[in-house]
Scaffold this active site. Sequence first.
Site, PDB file in Angstrom:
ATOM      1  N   ASP A   8       0.874  -1.179   0.000  1.00 23.59           N
ATOM      2  CA  ASP A   8       0.000   0.000   0.000  1.00 23.59           C
ATOM      3  C   ASP A   8       0.909   1.227   0.000  1.00 23.59           C
ATOM      4  O   ASP A   8       1.667   1.444   0.949  1.00 23.59           O
ATOM      5  CB  ASP A   8      -0.871  -0.049   1.255  1.00 23.59           C
ATOM      6  CG  ASP A   8      -1.752   1.171   1.419  1.00 23.59           C
ATOM      7  OD1 ASP A   8      -1.628   2.136   0.635  1.00 23.59           O
ATOM      8  OD2 ASP A   8      -2.567   1.156   2.360  1.00 23.59           O
ATOM      9  N   ILE A   9       0.826   2.025  -1.042  1.00 22.91           N
ATOM     10  CA  ILE A   9       1.767   3.143  -1.191  1.00 22.91           C
ATOM     11  C   ILE A   9       1.609   4.186  -0.086  1.00 22.91           C
ATOM     12  O   ILE A   9       2.554   4.905   0.235  1.00 22.91           O
ATOM     13  CB  ILE A   9       1.649   3.777  -2.606  1.00 22.91           C
ATOM     14  CG1 ILE A   9       2.925   4.536  -2.957  1.00 22.91           C
ATOM     15  CG2 ILE A   9       0.404   4.651  -2.723  1.00 22.91           C
ATOM     16  CD1 ILE A   9       3.027   4.915  -4.417  1.00 22.91           C
ATOM     17  N   ASN A  22      -6.125  12.502 -11.438  1.00 25.87           N
ATOM     18  CA  ASN A  22      -6.806  12.921 -12.672  1.00 25.87           C
ATOM     19  C   ASN A  22      -6.491  14.406 -12.870  1.00 25.87           C
ATOM     20  O   ASN A  22      -5.869  15.036 -12.008  1.00 25.87           O
ATOM     21  CB  ASN A  22      -8.306  12.641 -12.614  1.00 25.87           C
ATOM     22  CG  ASN A  22      -8.972  13.335 -11.452  1.00 25.87           C
ATOM     23  OD1 ASN A  22      -8.933  14.554 -11.350  1.00 25.87           O
ATOM     24  ND2 ASN A  22      -9.557  12.566 -10.540  1.00 25.87           N
ATOM     25  N   GLY A  30      -9.549   4.657  -6.318  1.00 23.53           N
ATOM     26  CA  GLY A  30      -8.272   3.965  -6.464  1.00 23.53           C
ATOM     27  C   GLY A  30      -7.198   4.496  -5.537  1.00 23.53           C
ATOM     28  O   GLY A  30      -7.463   4.858  -4.381  1.00 23.53           O
ATOM     29  N   ASP A  32      -5.608   7.252  -5.704  1.00 24.76           N
ATOM     30  CA  ASP A  32      -5.856   8.674  -5.426  1.00 24.76           C
ATOM     31  C   ASP A  32      -6.720   8.826  -4.166  1.00 24.76           C
ATOM     32  O   ASP A  32      -6.376   9.584  -3.234  1.00 24.76           O
ATOM     33  CB  ASP A  32      -6.561   9.278  -6.661  1.00 24.76           C
ATOM     34  CG  ASP A  32      -6.566  10.790  -6.676  1.00 24.76           C
ATOM     35  OD1 ASP A  32      -5.990  11.414  -5.787  1.00 24.76           O
ATOM     36  OD2 ASP A  32      -7.170  11.342  -7.628  1.00 24.76           O
ATOM     37  N   SER A 115      -2.106   4.497 -14.354  1.00 25.63           N
ATOM     38  CA  SER A 115      -3.036   4.282 -15.490  1.00 25.63           C
ATOM     39  C   SER A 115      -3.554   2.854 -15.666  1.00 25.63           C
ATOM     40  O   SER A 115      -4.371   2.617 -16.561  1.00 25.63           O
ATOM     41  CB  SER A 115      -2.434   4.746 -16.836  1.00 25.63           C
ATOM     42  OG  SER A 115      -2.432   6.152 -16.917  1.00 25.63           O
ATOM     43  N   THR A 116      -3.090   1.888 -14.855  1.00 26.47           N
ATOM     44  CA  THR A 116      -3.522   0.499 -15.115  1.00 26.47           C
ATOM     45  C   THR A 116      -4.767   0.082 -14.329  1.00 26.47           C
ATOM     46  O   THR A 116      -5.171  -1.078 -14.404  1.00 26.47           O
ATOM     47  CB  THR A 116      -2.387  -0.518 -14.843  1.00 26.47           C
ATOM     48  OG1 THR A 116      -2.091  -0.543 -13.443  1.00 26.47           O
ATOM     49  CG2 THR A 116      -1.158  -0.182 -15.651  1.00 26.47           C
TER      50      THR A 116
HETATM   51  N1  AR6 Z   1      -1.295   1.574  -3.046  1.00 24.01           N
HETATM   52  C1  AR6 Z   1      -0.735   1.215  -4.224  1.00 24.01           C
HETATM   53  N2  AR6 Z   1      -1.461   0.975  -5.346  1.00 24.01           N
HETATM   54  C2  AR6 Z   1      -2.812   1.110  -5.252  1.00 24.01           C
HETATM   55  C3  AR6 Z   1      -3.468   1.497  -4.054  1.00 24.01           C
HETATM   56  C4  AR6 Z   1      -2.643   1.739  -2.912  1.00 24.01           C
HETATM   57  N3  AR6 Z   1      -3.167   2.108  -1.732  1.00 24.01           N
HETATM   58  N4  AR6 Z   1      -4.802   1.531  -4.305  1.00 24.01           N
HETATM   59  C5  AR6 Z   1      -4.996   1.173  -5.609  1.00 24.01           C
HETATM   60  N5  AR6 Z   1      -3.783   0.915  -6.184  1.00 24.01           N
HETATM   61  P1  AR6 Z   1      -6.044   3.627 -10.213  1.00 24.01           P
HETATM   62  P2  AR6 Z   1      -5.431   5.021 -12.762  1.00 24.01           P
HETATM   63  C6  AR6 Z   1      -3.457   0.487  -7.550  1.00 24.01           C
HETATM   64  O1  AR6 Z   1      -7.390   3.263 -10.727  1.00 24.01           O
HETATM   65  O2  AR6 Z   1      -5.689   3.806 -13.560  1.00 24.01           O
HETATM   66  C7  AR6 Z   1      -8.713   7.732  -9.762  1.00 24.01           C
HETATM   67  O3  AR6 Z   1     -10.087   7.862  -9.533  1.00 24.01           O
HETATM   68  C8  AR6 Z   1      -4.553  -0.117  -8.403  1.00 24.01           C
HETATM   69  O4  AR6 Z   1      -4.829  -1.468  -8.002  1.00 24.01           O
HETATM   70  O5  AR6 Z   1      -5.921   4.119  -8.831  1.00 24.01           O
HETATM   71  O6  AR6 Z   1      -4.230   5.859 -13.080  1.00 24.01           O
HETATM   72  C9  AR6 Z   1      -8.061   9.046 -10.170  1.00 24.01           C
HETATM   73  O7  AR6 Z   1      -8.669  10.146  -9.542  1.00 24.01           O
HETATM   74  C10 AR6 Z   1      -3.895  -0.060  -9.784  1.00 24.01           C
HETATM   75  O8  AR6 Z   1      -2.965  -1.149  -9.915  1.00 24.01           O
HETATM   76  O9  AR6 Z   1      -5.352   4.773 -11.167  1.00 24.01           O
HETATM   77  C11 AR6 Z   1      -8.282   9.060 -11.647  1.00 24.01           C
HETATM   78  O10 AR6 Z   1      -9.585   9.543 -11.982  1.00 24.01           O
HETATM   79  C12 AR6 Z   1      -3.082   1.255  -9.704  1.00 24.01           C
HETATM   80  O11 AR6 Z   1      -3.031   1.602  -8.309  1.00 24.01           O
HETATM   81  C13 AR6 Z   1      -8.162   7.608 -12.040  1.00 24.01           C
HETATM   82  O12 AR6 Z   1      -8.522   6.860 -10.875  1.00 24.01           O
HETATM   83  C14 AR6 Z   1      -3.696   2.416 -10.474  1.00 24.01           C
HETATM   84  O13 AR6 Z   1      -5.123   2.337 -10.436  1.00 24.01           O
HETATM   85  C15 AR6 Z   1      -6.758   7.237 -12.411  1.00 24.01           C
HETATM   86  O14 AR6 Z   1      -6.736   5.926 -12.915  1.00 24.01           O
END
Ligand code: AR6
Length: 168
Positions: A8-9, A22, A30, A32, A115-116
Amino acid sequence: MIQIIQGDITQMQVDAIVNAANTTLLGGGGVDGAIHRAAGPELLAACRQLHGCATGEAKITAGFRLPAKFVIHTPGPIWRDGTQSEAQLLQRSYANSLALAAAHDCQTVAFPSISTGVYRYPLAQAAKIALTTIRDFLATNTVVKTVTLVCFDPTTLAAYQQAYRAIV
Ligand code: AR6
C-alpha cells in the site's frame, strides 16, 4: 536502484510518493482516494491551489499526515486504443514525476502502477514503459537513489517483475 514490491503506497516511508491522479487533482477513487484519505483534508486544500494538471505533467504538494514528505500528483493517460499518444503520455508522467522529485532533493521515491486501474492501460505495456523510463532516469540523475514500484495486487506485481527481467 529499482525495487518492486507488493503493498500500500500510503504506508511508504520515502521522500515522495506519486499519485495516479486525474487532471482536476481534486481526488478520486483507487490509489488517489487512498492517498487523500491517509494524508487528510489538508491535501485536498493544497491541491485546490494547484488548479489542475495536464495529462503527463506533474505537480507537488506536502505529504501532510502521510509518512512521505511529498506527494507528486500526475494524471496518466486514459487508455483508448493505443493511437492517442498513450505511451508517450505515460512515459512523460514517470519522467516528469522523477524530475520534480529530483528538483525537491528526494532520494527515495515510490510509484503506483499509473493508469492500469480505472484508466485501463494494458498492464504489461505500462510496466515496460514505467521500468524503462525509471531505469533511464536513474542512469543520469544524481539525486534520486531508490525508486520503488508499489504494486497493490499479485497480478500487478507479477507484470512488473516480468517486465523488469526483460529490460535488465
Ligand atoms: N497503493 C498502491 N497501489 C494502489 C493502491 C494503494 N493504496 N490503491 C490502488 N492501487 P487507479 P489510474 C493500484 O485506478 O488507472 C482515480 O479515480 C490499483 O490497483 O488508482 O491511473 C483518479 O482520480 C492499480 O494497480 O489509477 C483518476 O480519476 C493502480 O493503483 C483515475 O482513478 C492504479 O489504479 C486514475 O486511474
